[in-house]
Design a protein around this motif. Structure first.
Motif, PDB file in Angstrom:
ATOM      1  N   ALA A   1       0.838  -1.203   0.000  1.00 25.78           N
ATOM      2  CA  ALA A   1       0.000   0.000   0.000  1.00 25.78           C
ATOM      3  C   ALA A   1       0.871   1.251   0.000  1.00 25.78           C
ATOM      4  N   LYS A   2       1.946   1.192   0.781  1.00 23.54           N
ATOM      5  CA  LYS A   2       2.887   2.311   0.826  1.00 23.54           C
ATOM      6  C   LYS A   2       3.579   2.498  -0.526  1.00 23.54           C
TER       7      LYS A   2
ATOM      8  N   TYR B   1       2.189   6.499  -6.981  1.00 25.42           N
ATOM      9  CA  TYR B   1       1.151   7.471  -7.348  1.00 25.42           C
ATOM     10  C   TYR B   1       1.730   8.886  -7.347  1.00 25.42           C
ATOM     11  N   ALA B   2       2.469   9.216  -6.296  1.00 27.25           N
ATOM     12  CA  ALA B   2       3.071  10.551  -6.195  1.00 27.25           C
ATOM     13  C   ALA B   2       4.057  10.799  -7.329  1.00 27.25           C
ATOM     14  N   SER B   3       4.800   9.758  -7.713  1.00 27.50           N
ATOM     15  CA  SER B   3       5.780   9.889  -8.789  1.00 27.50           C
ATOM     16  C   SER B   3       5.104  10.076 -10.142  1.00 27.50           C
TER      17      SER B   3
ATOM     18  N   LEU C   1      -2.962   6.411 -12.582  1.00 23.66           N
ATOM     19  CA  LEU C   1      -3.089   7.070 -11.282  1.00 23.66           C
ATOM     20  C   LEU C   1      -4.282   6.513 -10.503  1.00 23.66           C
ATOM     21  N   LYS C   2      -5.402   6.369 -11.176  1.00 20.54           N
ATOM     22  CA  LYS C   2      -6.592   5.803 -10.525  1.00 20.54           C
ATOM     23  C   LYS C   2      -6.308   4.382 -10.046  1.00 20.54           C
ATOM     24  N   SER C   3      -5.622   3.614 -10.897  1.00 22.30           N
ATOM     25  CA  SER C   3      -5.312   2.231 -10.551  1.00 22.30           C
ATOM     26  C   SER C   3      -4.451   2.162  -9.284  1.00 22.30           C
ATOM     27  N   LEU C   4      -3.409   2.958  -9.216  1.00 19.27           N
ATOM     28  CA  LEU C   4      -2.516   2.948  -8.053  1.00 19.27           C
ATOM     29  C   LEU C   4      -3.252   3.361  -6.780  1.00 19.27           C
ATOM     30  N   LYS C   5      -4.095   4.363  -6.898  1.00 18.85           N
ATOM     31  CA  LYS C   5      -4.850   4.834  -5.739  1.00 18.85           C
ATOM     32  C   LYS C   5      -5.812   3.753  -5.257  1.00 18.85           C
ATOM     33  N   LEU C   6      -6.450   3.063  -6.175  1.00 15.56           N
ATOM     34  CA  LEU C   6      -7.399   2.003  -5.820  1.00 15.56           C
ATOM     35  C   LEU C   6      -6.684   0.797  -5.218  1.00 15.56           C
ATOM     36  N   TYR C   7      -5.524   0.455  -5.754  1.00 13.95           N
ATOM     37  CA  TYR C   7      -4.752  -0.649  -5.184  1.00 13.95           C
ATOM     38  C   TYR C   7      -4.327  -0.318  -3.749  1.00 13.95           C
TER      39      TYR C   7
ATOM     40  N   LEU D   1      -7.567  -2.946 -11.093  1.00 13.10           N
ATOM     41  CA  LEU D   1      -7.139  -3.819 -12.183  1.00 13.10           C
ATOM     42  C   LEU D   1      -7.713  -3.335 -13.509  1.00 13.10           C
ATOM     43  N   LYS D   2      -8.975  -2.979 -13.493  1.00  6.92           N
ATOM     44  CA  LYS D   2      -9.653  -2.500 -14.697  1.00  6.92           C
ATOM     45  C   LYS D   2      -8.970  -1.252 -15.254  1.00  6.92           C
ATOM     46  N   ASN D   3      -8.661  -0.305 -14.379  1.00  8.36           N
ATOM     47  CA  ASN D   3      -8.015   0.938 -14.824  1.00  8.36           C
ATOM     48  C   ASN D   3      -6.601   0.696 -15.332  1.00  8.36           C
ATOM     49  N   GLY D   4      -5.883  -0.206 -14.679  1.00  7.43           N
ATOM     50  CA  GLY D   4      -4.520  -0.494 -15.119  1.00  7.43           C
ATOM     51  C   GLY D   4      -4.477  -1.105 -16.508  1.00  7.43           C
ATOM     52  N   LEU D   5      -5.386  -2.023 -16.787  1.00  7.34           N
ATOM     53  CA  LEU D   5      -5.435  -2.661 -18.101  1.00  7.34           C
ATOM     54  C   LEU D   5      -5.924  -1.700 -19.172  1.00  7.34           C
TER      55      LEU D   5
END
Length: 306
Positions: free
Chosen positions: A105-106, A112-114, A135-141, A174-178
């Motif tokens: 999570a960290k 996300y910040a990068s 960005l959405k994917s990282l935040k959701l993960y 997962l959906k956003n990342g793909l």
């Protein structure tokens, strides 16, 4: 006694006054017409001057390369950490999965910040769209992992993984990342079409495409299709779309597709992914055999020496 003006003097004075009025009017009319014409020329030239550079820089190679290093690579590094963690969990059921999830999570928050501060050229909308989706994917993960920290050590690793994968935040991540991955590969098609006019800028190919048509597609279009297939099937793995492309072409070349009566690209992709027959690096091992003359952007994952 005052000298009266003669008729001639009066006519001369009135004529002079009239000529003065006409001259002043003509001057201001000329100024107005000249200004209007200048503004009209500026309005006519302005769109050309502003649109031309935009068209010239959209989906340029430097945009794709910059995106790779500042957006795509950080995201893939995070996904590699997550995939490695899953393998460790399954190999050793005594691992502290809660601690592992906290670190993941960290890591997602850090990536996300990068990615958020990375510059993406606004004239390449697919790249901008991909950045937003990553960005959405990282935040959701990050949210999904944080939500499951408390229960991660309950039961077996398989139970913990199933619970995480069933999390609504995880599914959306997962959906956003793909979706982002597909947008990136689609942008490569846009780049290629600007280099080679024979490559279509827009296509409406489906994963049900027949093998006869698949064989004649340019490589960048094949890669976009495999990225679309992975998106449709919600498959995120250590291999990339071009690895799947290479395995499909190898499978066809071996005669296995004809022997098994597989007629579409999607049916072969399903067989290969369902049987874990695709590996990271498959593209590089088959590149010289199948794609020596194919047009590709100079990105690190397309080059064996990178």
């Amino acid at each position: 006694m005052e000298k009266r003006l003669t008729r001639i003097d009066l006519m001369f004075a009135l004529g002079f006054l009239f000529m003065l009025i006409v001259a002043v009017g003509a001057f201001f009319y000329g100024v107005k017409v000249g200004t209007s014409q200048a503004e009209a020329r500026q309005e006519k030239d302005a769109p050309t001057e502003s649109a031309s550079p935009a068209a010239a820089v959209a989906y340029q190679l430097q945009d794709l390369v910059s995106f790779y290093h500042t957006v795509f690579l950080p995201y893939r590094e995070f996904m590699s950490d997550w995939q490695a963690a899953q393998q460790k969990w399954l190999a050793d059921d005594s691992i502290d999965r809660s601690s592992s999830l906290k670190e993941l999570a960290k890591a997602a928050t850090g990536k996300y910040a990068s990615v958020k501060v990375a510059y993406t050229n606004p004239v390449s909308p697919l790249l901008k769209e991909a950045q937003d989706q990553y960005l959405k994917s990282l935040k959701l993960y990050a949210s999904a992992f944080s939500e499951n920290v408390a229960s991660a050590n309950e039961g077996t690793a398989g139970i913990a993984l199933n619970k995480i994968r069933g999390d609504a935040y995880y599914k959306e991540g997962l959906k956003n990342g793909l979706s982002a991955q597909r947008s990136y590969y689609d942008s490569m098609v846009k780049w290629a079409s600007s280099v080679d006019m024979d490559i279509p800028f827009d296509s409406d190919y489906k994963t049900t495409i027949g093998l006869t048509q698949w064989k004649i597609l340019p490589l960048v279009a094949k890669n976009e299709l495999t990225a679309r297939y992975l998106q449709e099937q919600s498959l995120m793995s250590d291999f990339l779309p071009h690895d799947l492309t290479a395995r499909i072409d190898s499978f066809i070349a071996s005669g296995q597709a004809e022997k098994m009566k597989l007629k579409t690209m999607g049916s072969i992709a399903e067989l290969l992914t369902r049987t874990d027959a695709v590996r990271s690096g498959d593209f590089l091992s088959l590149k010289n055999r199948f794609y020596a003359k194919q047009l590709l952007p100079q990105l690190p994952f397309f080059s064996p020496d990178k």
